[in-house]
Design an enzyme around this catalytic site. Structure first.
Site, short mmCIF file in Angstrom:
data_model
loop_
_atom_site.label_atom_id
_atom_site.label_comp_id
_atom_site.label_asym_id
_atom_site.label_seq_id
_atom_site.Cartn_x
_atom_site.Cartn_y
_atom_site.Cartn_z
N ASP A 1 51.16 51.28 30.07
CA ASP A 1 50.87 51.06 31.36
C ASP A 1 51.70 51.95 32.41
O ASP A 1 52.85 52.15 32.26
CB ASP A 1 51.45 49.71 31.73
CG ASP A 1 51.46 49.29 33.11
OD1 ASP A 1 51.04 49.84 33.85
OD2 ASP A 1 51.62 47.80 33.35
N GLU B 1 55.53 49.55 37.94
CA GLU B 1 55.87 48.39 37.36
C GLU B 1 55.92 48.34 35.87
O GLU B 1 56.91 47.97 35.24
CB GLU B 1 55.36 47.07 37.66
CG GLU B 1 55.06 46.69 39.07
CD GLU B 1 54.03 47.82 40.00
OE1 GLU B 1 53.43 48.44 39.53
OE2 GLU B 1 53.79 47.08 41.03
N ASP C 1 47.34 44.58 52.73
CA ASP C 1 48.08 44.36 51.35
C ASP C 1 49.37 44.44 51.44
O ASP C 1 50.17 45.17 52.16
CB ASP C 1 47.63 45.36 50.53
CG ASP C 1 46.30 45.36 49.80
OD1 ASP C 1 45.60 44.21 49.84
OD2 ASP C 1 45.32 46.61 49.79
N GLN D 1 40.12 41.08 36.98
CA GLN D 1 39.28 39.69 36.34
C GLN D 1 40.20 39.21 35.50
O GLN D 1 40.45 37.78 35.61
CB GLN D 1 38.05 39.96 35.55
CG GLN D 1 36.73 40.25 36.76
CD GLN D 1 37.05 41.68 37.38
OE1 GLN D 1 37.53 42.58 36.87
NE2 GLN D 1 36.67 41.75 38.63
N ASP E 1 37.77 47.19 45.55
CA ASP E 1 38.10 47.04 47.05
C ASP E 1 36.68 47.07 47.95
O ASP E 1 36.55 46.52 48.88
CB ASP E 1 39.12 47.58 47.63
CG ASP E 1 40.40 47.18 47.19
OD1 ASP E 1 40.80 45.97 47.31
OD2 ASP E 1 41.26 48.01 47.17
N LYS F 1 50.91 40.69 28.62
CA LYS F 1 51.81 40.38 29.90
C LYS F 1 50.99 40.37 31.09
O LYS F 1 50.02 40.85 31.29
CB LYS F 1 52.97 41.52 30.07
CG LYS F 1 52.35 42.53 30.87
CD LYS F 1 53.39 43.58 30.96
CE LYS F 1 53.15 44.91 31.85
NZ LYS F 1 52.05 45.67 31.10
N ARG G 1 43.68 39.90 34.73
CA ARG G 1 45.01 39.88 35.49
C ARG G 1 46.00 39.89 34.47
O ARG G 1 47.04 39.23 34.72
CB ARG G 1 45.09 38.65 36.54
CG ARG G 1 44.00 38.75 37.58
CD ARG G 1 44.13 37.38 38.28
NE ARG G 1 45.50 37.38 38.82
CZ ARG G 1 45.97 37.93 39.80
NH1 ARG G 1 45.23 38.80 40.29
NH2 ARG G 1 47.17 37.69 40.33
N MET G 2 45.97 40.68 33.39
CA MET G 2 46.81 40.90 32.20
C MET G 2 46.48 42.03 31.52
O MET G 2 45.39 42.64 31.40
CB MET G 2 47.04 39.67 31.31
CG MET G 2 45.77 39.31 30.51
SD MET G 2 46.09 37.89 29.66
CE MET G 2 44.60 37.74 28.85
N SER G 3 47.59 42.73 30.74
CA SER G 3 47.32 43.85 29.87
C SER G 3 48.26 43.60 28.82
O SER G 3 48.95 42.76 28.76
CB SER G 3 47.73 45.01 30.70
OG SER G 3 49.20 45.08 31.07
#
EC number: 7.2.2.6
Length: 682
Positions: free
Chosen positions: A344, A348, A307, A380, A522, A395, A382-384
């Protein structure tokens, strides 16, 4: 961090190992090691012969026979001692873990919510599915998932790390381990295991190794050693009629001594200790392996999936810049980005909120008063984002936002594509912000490659190990970071399905794959990988899918795991080479001594010029026993390991342990012969 290492010959462990070595003299224990079982039978046989000679029931030199018998018993005891010492070190580590288990009571809730009525029950009576409440100062009574609350937890008893960690409901930080302690606040936990099945229980069982199963390579080597033993047994058995036919029959004691010196007793006596020590070294590195098979597989790994975040980079990506789209001012972009990040809790996300505050004095809004709907990030989508006052702000990754815009009838601006490329080429991660179908601009997230990581990858390349960086970043960002870090390949915009497919692709090419993971998403890839190191801070699903657990949740441990695995395989191979090579010197010592009377021509093989046949045979038997003791430190610590290709490693081992295995016995047997002669013992 690594755990405190035990001294190689800790006095208390040595005393206990000596006691265990004597206990292991019983036939049931010896039968598990076929090579040493032959030595055990030989010891018993020569003891009976010595007694018969001493009583006059048999002709022969009773003193010589007793000396041979005594040293054969010492050989068995030394082999038992090596195994017992390795097991003792593991049990000492297990005992330190047992100290974590405390008899405690738990507050079992009648309803799954904070404030519900609770019953006080013994912790060892909790079952899977039970709900418990733990508060500051409490010991967590079971493994489980946090379903409500958040708290600071001291996991040092298990991980060895003194810094507390945050455990909270939702996400990948909801898993808690029984035996750890709450430092602040409270948690409502749903138990995920039954008594005796906790992570701590499994750790103790694995470390103690009471039921340690042999690995495939260990089984294969054992079969080879058994085959060699059978060959030498048959060869030795045929020598008696040859000597009898020559008119001077060799005694059974000499034949037994010859057999024991011919068979690979050195590696036979140390094989179990090497396996146990490999598991112990893993724990010393703060990694728990579910089996010796996992440690062994680590030594054969030739592909590492790493990773990016936390392994290759420092893992603290921070928002560094707002880059607005054409026709959009930077403050509008910052305001939308901050709104989308209010819920969030990732580093980040928090950095975006802080950057907007620093640049434009945009204060955090009260989440509750907004009456908004927050959209969480998923692997799945890949945004929020957030839905508020008929505004739909998102974003996420470039591709995810592009699909979102097109699905809502919009068009992805070409100037934003250029800005994304510019950010990515600088090695930063671009996040795109959109409101409805209108793209507002790009957020640049900057991470830093760890110092020294490029040199570590160069070492892995020398060992013919391919490194692959796994990242959710787009291809341009991934390519820039991969080039800076020095990895061989990368998988960009990685999804759980893509990781699983990549592992299967490498395995289809007959390669062994290792990876790390901590999230539930994972788990499929961890279950598929040959070596799967789950983070202790990860979810229960990830820990159950992996075959190793990094107790301090450090993803770079994967590289150390591979080193330890290779060291264990090298140790086994090196000592096998040494064991077989040193048999050659024993041939030159025993065969001329045993058969020179019958076949005088064999005196030409007495190149060591040993004092007499009796001293030659006894010297070889003594050396055969002592060499096991001298090699115990090497078996427990492992041979010196250097990053080399397989062919270079083979050449190195042949020179050191092959040539060393030839020369050391010649010197050792000659020195012992001189000492026996000087002391008048032969």
């Amino acid at each position: 961090m690594s755990r405190k290492q035990l001294a190689l010959f800790e006095p208390t462990l040595v005393v206990q190992a000596l006691k265990e070595a004597v206990k292991k003299l019983n036939p049931q224990a010896q039968w598990r090691n076929p090579v040493m079982f032959i030595v055990w039978i030989g010891s018993l046989l020569t003891t009976c012969i010595s007694i018969a000679m001493a009583s006059g029931a048999m002709p022969g030199n009773a003193l010589f026979s007793a000396a041979i018998s005594g040293w054969l018993w010492v050989t068995v005891l030394f082999a038992n001692f090596a195994e017992a010492l390795a097991e003792g070190r593991s049990k000492a580590q297990a005992n330190s873990l047992k100290g974590v288990k405390k008899t405690a009571f738990a507050r079992k809730l009648r309803e799954p919510k904070y404030g519900a009525a609770a019953d006080k029950v013994p912790a060892d009576q909790l079952r899977k599915g039970d709900i418990v409440l733990v508060e500051a100062g409490d010991i967590i009574p079971c493994d489980g998932e946090v379903i409500e609350g958040g708290a600071s937890v001291d996991e040092s008893a298990i991980t060895g790390e003194s810094a507390p960690v945050i455990r909270e409901s939702g996400g990948d930080f909801a898993s808690v381990t029984g035996g750890t302690r709450i430092l602040s606040d409270w948690l409502v936990i749903e138990c995920s295991v039954n008594p005796g099945e906790t992570f701590l229980d499994r750790m103790i069982a694995m470390v103690e190794g009471a039921q340690r199963r042999k690995t495939p390579n260990e089984i294969a080597l054992t079969i080879l050693l058994i085959a060699l033993t059978i060959v030498f047994l048959l060869a030795t058995a045929t020598l008696w009629p040859f000597s009898a036919w020559g008119g001077n029959a060799v005694s059974v004691t000499v034949l037994v001594a010859l057999l024991v010196c011919l068979i690979p007793t050195t590696i036979g006596g140390l094989l179990s200790a090497i396996g146990v020590a490999g598991m112990s070294r893993m724990l010393g590195a703060n990694v728990i392996a579910t089996s010796g098979r996992a440690v062994e597989a680590a030594g054969d790994v030739d592909v590492l999936l790493l990773d990016k975040t936390g392994t290759i980079t420092l893992g603290n990506r921070q928002a560094s810049e707002f880059i607005p789209a054409q026709g959009v001012d930077e403050k509008t972009l910052a305001d939308a980005a901050q709104l989308a990040s209010l819920a969030d809790e990732t580093p980040e996300g928090r950095s975006i909120v802080i950057l907007a505050k620093q640049r434009f004095n945009l204060r955090e809004r009260d989440v509750q008063s907004l009456h908004a709907t927050f959209v969480p990030f998923t692997a799945q989508s890949r945004m929020s984002g957030i839905n508020i006052d008929n505004r739909m702000i998102r974003k996420g990754s470039v591709d995810a936002i592009r699909r979102h815009v097109e699905a809502n009838g919009g068009h992805f601006p070409a100037d934003v594509d250029q800005k994304v490329d510019q950010v990515a080429r600088q090695g930063a991660t671009p996040l795109v912000v959109v409101e409805g179908s209108r793209v507002l601009g790009v957020i640049a997230l900057k991470d830093i490659v760890k110092g020294g990581i490029k040199e570590r990858f160069a070492q892995l390349r020398k060992m013919d190990i391919k490194t692959v960086m796994i990242t959710g970043d787009n291809r341009l960002t991934a390519a820039a970071i991969a080039a800076e870090a020095g990895v061989d390949d990368f998988l960009a915009e990685a999804t759980p399905e893509a990781k699983l497919a990549l592992i299967r692709q490498y395995q289809a090419e007959s390669r062994l794959v290792a990876m790390t993971g901590d999230g539930t998403n994972d788990a499929p890839a961890l279950a598929q990988a040959d070596v799967a190191v789950a983070m202790n801070s990860g979810t229960q699903a990830a820990k159950e899918a992996g075959n190793m657990v990094a107790l301090d949740s450090n993803p770079t441990k994967l590289i150390e795991v591979v080193h330890i695995g290779k060291q264990m395989l090298m140790t086994r191979g090196s000592l096998t080479t040494f064991s077989i090579a040193n048999d050659v010197a024993k041939y030159f010592a025993i065969i001329p001594a045993a058969f020179a009377a019958t076949y005088p021509q064999l005196n030409a093989l007495n190149i060591m010029r040993l004092h007499s046949p009796d001293s030659a045979i006894l010297s070889a038997v003594i050396f055969n026993a002592l060499i096991i003791v001298f090699l115990i430190p090497l078996a427990l610590k492992g041979v010196s390991y250097k990053p080399l290709t397989a062919s270079a490693m083979l050449r190195r081992n042949l020179w050191i342990y092959g040539l060393g295995g030839l020369l050391v016995p010649f010197i050792g047997i000659k020195v012992i012969d001189l000492l026996l002669t000087v002391c008048g013992l032969v």
